[in-house]
Design a protein around this motif. Structure first.
Motif, mmCIF file in Angstrom:
data_model
loop_
_atom_site.group_PDB
_atom_site.id
_atom_site.type_symbol
_atom_site.label_atom_id
_atom_site.label_comp_id
_atom_site.label_asym_id
_atom_site.label_seq_id
_atom_site.Cartn_x
_atom_site.Cartn_y
_atom_site.Cartn_z
ATOM 1 N N GLY A 111 0.832 -1.195 0.000
ATOM 2 C CA GLY A 111 0.000 0.000 0.000
ATOM 3 C C GLY A 111 0.862 1.238 0.000
ATOM 4 O O GLY A 111 2.093 1.162 -0.108
ATOM 5 N N GLY A 112 0.212 2.373 0.115
ATOM 6 C CA GLY A 112 0.968 3.620 0.156
ATOM 7 C C GLY A 112 0.069 4.818 -0.045
ATOM 8 O O GLY A 112 -1.157 4.717 -0.083
ATOM 9 N N GLY A 113 0.698 5.966 -0.169
ATOM 10 C CA GLY A 113 -0.016 7.212 -0.373
ATOM 11 C C GLY A 113 0.968 8.357 -0.392
ATOM 12 O O GLY A 113 2.183 8.151 -0.333
ATOM 13 N N GLY A 114 0.461 9.575 -0.484
ATOM 14 C CA GLY A 114 1.369 10.708 -0.551
ATOM 15 C C GLY A 114 0.676 12.021 -0.297
ATOM 16 O O GLY A 114 -0.490 12.071 0.104
ATOM 17 N N ALA A 115 1.409 13.094 -0.542
ATOM 18 C CA ALA A 115 0.888 14.443 -0.341
ATOM 19 C C ALA A 115 1.608 15.392 -1.268
ATOM 20 O O ALA A 115 2.789 15.222 -1.578
ATOM 21 N N ALA A 116 0.885 16.401 -1.713
ATOM 22 C CA ALA A 116 1.463 17.413 -2.591
ATOM 23 C C ALA A 116 2.438 18.290 -1.813
ATOM 24 O O ALA A 116 2.385 18.391 -0.587
ATOM 25 N N ALA A 117 3.342 18.921 -2.549
ATOM 26 C CA ALA A 117 4.233 19.892 -1.924
ATOM 27 C C ALA A 117 3.409 20.983 -1.253
ATOM 28 O O ALA A 117 2.428 21.458 -1.828
ATOM 29 N N PRO A 118 3.741 21.387 -0.038
ATOM 30 C CA PRO A 118 2.933 22.364 0.685
ATOM 31 C C PRO A 118 2.856 23.714 -0.022
ATOM 32 O O PRO A 118 3.793 24.136 -0.704
ATOM 33 N N VAL A 119 1.716 24.371 0.134
ATOM 34 C CA VAL A 119 1.491 25.731 -0.363
ATOM 35 C C VAL A 119 1.014 26.564 0.812
ATOM 36 O O VAL A 119 -0.042 26.281 1.381
ATOM 37 N N GLY A 120 1.800 27.553 1.223
ATOM 38 C CA GLY A 120 1.407 28.339 2.385
ATOM 39 C C GLY A 120 1.224 27.478 3.612
ATOM 40 O O GLY A 120 0.306 27.706 4.401
ATOM 41 N N ALA A 121 2.085 26.468 3.772
ATOM 42 C CA ALA A 121 2.053 25.531 4.903
ATOM 43 C C ALA A 121 0.798 24.665 4.915
ATOM 44 O O ALA A 121 0.391 24.165 5.958
ATOM 45 N N SER B 128 -1.086 21.309 2.784
ATOM 46 C CA SER B 128 -0.823 20.240 1.821
ATOM 47 C C SER B 128 -1.980 19.257 1.782
ATOM 48 O O SER B 128 -2.581 18.938 2.811
ATOM 49 N N GLU B 129 -2.268 18.760 0.569
ATOM 50 C CA GLU B 129 -3.313 17.752 0.391
ATOM 51 C C GLU B 129 -2.719 16.349 0.438
ATOM 52 O O GLU B 129 -1.779 16.029 -0.287
ATOM 53 N N VAL B 130 -3.283 15.511 1.269
ATOM 54 C CA VAL B 130 -2.919 14.088 1.335
ATOM 55 C C VAL B 130 -3.865 13.329 0.413
ATOM 56 O O VAL B 130 -5.082 13.558 0.437
ATOM 57 N N ALA B 131 -3.320 12.434 -0.402
ATOM 58 C CA ALA B 131 -4.162 11.751 -1.387
ATOM 59 C C ALA B 131 -3.558 10.406 -1.768
ATOM 60 O O ALA B 131 -2.403 10.103 -1.465
ATOM 61 N N GLY B 132 -4.386 9.605 -2.443
ATOM 62 C CA GLY B 132 -3.905 8.339 -2.984
ATOM 63 C C GLY B 132 -3.634 7.267 -1.945
ATOM 64 O O GLY B 132 -2.861 6.341 -2.203
ATOM 65 N N ILE B 133 -4.261 7.352 -0.775
ATOM 66 C CA ILE B 133 -4.061 6.321 0.244
ATOM 67 C C ILE B 133 -4.705 5.019 -0.246
ATOM 68 O O ILE B 133 -5.916 4.964 -0.463
ATOM 69 N N ALA B 134 -3.892 3.998 -0.429
ATOM 70 C CA ALA B 134 -4.372 2.743 -1.004
ATOM 71 C C ALA B 134 -3.707 1.555 -0.322
ATOM 72 O O ALA B 134 -2.538 1.615 0.053
ATOM 73 N N VAL B 135 -4.472 0.471 -0.179
ATOM 74 C CA VAL B 135 -3.964 -0.758 0.433
ATOM 75 C C VAL B 135 -4.450 -1.940 -0.404
ATOM 76 O O VAL B 135 -5.639 -2.014 -0.751
ATOM 77 N N ARG B 136 -3.560 -2.863 -0.706
ATOM 78 C CA ARG B 136 -3.951 -4.060 -1.448
ATOM 79 C C ARG B 136 -4.896 -4.912 -0.590
ATOM 80 O O ARG B 136 -4.784 -4.958 0.639
ATOM 81 N N ALA B 137 -5.814 -5.595 -1.268
ATOM 82 C CA ALA B 137 -6.871 -6.342 -0.576
ATOM 83 C C ALA B 137 -6.357 -7.285 0.520
ATOM 84 O O ALA B 137 -6.943 -7.334 1.613
#
Length: 250
Positions: free
Chosen positions: A172-182, A184-193
């Motif tokens: 599984g995994g996920g990430g976050a965009a580079a911060p803007v004005g401190a 950041s959006e966290v997205a793409g959190i995924a885990v295999r079945a």
């Protein structure tokens, strides 16, 4: 808070490889993909928008051979939805976004026989993308463009975390965009079945968020795809904060 979140989206779209400014809008275009979930527009918070602006926006999308589509915090453009629907747009979804600040973050344990790390090679990036595509119903293949996009996210100061098995596979995994004005959006959190319902999604979300806060981010935000995801994020310390609209034209 709404304005900070909306402004972060504006800047992130402006960082795309081929952004286009149309009056009060920014279209974030990436020529390496036709996905409407990558190529979309958003209004600048608080900017006045007219029907003529919407007409120009649609024309810019058509010129780029992309489907007209927007995502935005509704309070930052309260009159925009009526203009868009009058022009032929249809609402896709309305989502509540959640935020986390350092004082509310909780860090659950990582499940046994798994570890969390940043993918430092293209093969590990590709493995994570395949897991995300599998989880979200996309193409199971990780293209070179997909890998390059994830690498750019890291190089720009974003966060990427992969859950790795003892055998070296990606669970599984996920990430976050580079911060803007401190922010950041966290997205793409995924885990295999095979690894679900063990607390891994919570652990990944917490680790991505922790890394953001360690680098000076003040506010992390995300959206939940359903009741189960909502519970995952609330356990980590995310709380409801505002409303976002997804709207597109065929």
């Amino acid at each position: 808070m709404d304005a900070r979140i909306q402004q972060s989206v504006v800047v992130n779209l402006s960082r795309r490889p081929a952004p286009v400014e149309v009056g009060p809008f920014v279209i974030g275009l990436d020529p390496t993909t036709t996905s409407p979930y990558v190529n979309y527009a958003t209004p600048r918070p608080g900017a006045a928008v007219t029907a003529a602006d919407v007409t120009a926006l649609v024309a810019a999308f058509r010129a780029a051979d992309c489907r007209p589509r927007l995502e935005y915090v509704t309070s930052c453009a309260p009159d925009l939805e009526a203009l868009l629907t009058a022009a032929g747009f249809t609402v896709e979804a309305r989502h509540t976004y959640l935020v986390c600040v350092p004082g509310t973050l909780a860090s659950p344990p990582v499940p046994d026989q798994l570890s969390l790390c940043e993918p430092g090679t293209d093969s590990r990036r590709a493995a994570l993308i395949r897991v995300q595509n599998e989880a979200f119903g996309g193409d199971p293949v990780a293209s070179e463009a997909d890998v390059a996009r994830l690498r750019r996210q890291q190089d720009a100061g974003g966060v990427v975390v992969a859950a790795v098995t003892e055998g070296g596979g990606c669970a599984g995994g996920g990430g976050a965009a580079a911060p803007v004005g401190a922010v950041s959006e966290v997205a793409g959190i995924a885990v295999r079945a095979p690894y679900r319902r063990r607390g891994l999604a919570s652990a990944i979300t917490a680790e991505v968020t922790r890394r953001l806060f360690s680098a000076g981010t003040e506010v992390a935000w995300l959206e939940a795809g359903g009741a189960e995801s909502w519970r995952v994020y609330e356990r980590v310390g995310y709380r409801p904060a505002g409303q976002r609209l997804y709207i597109a034209m065929n």
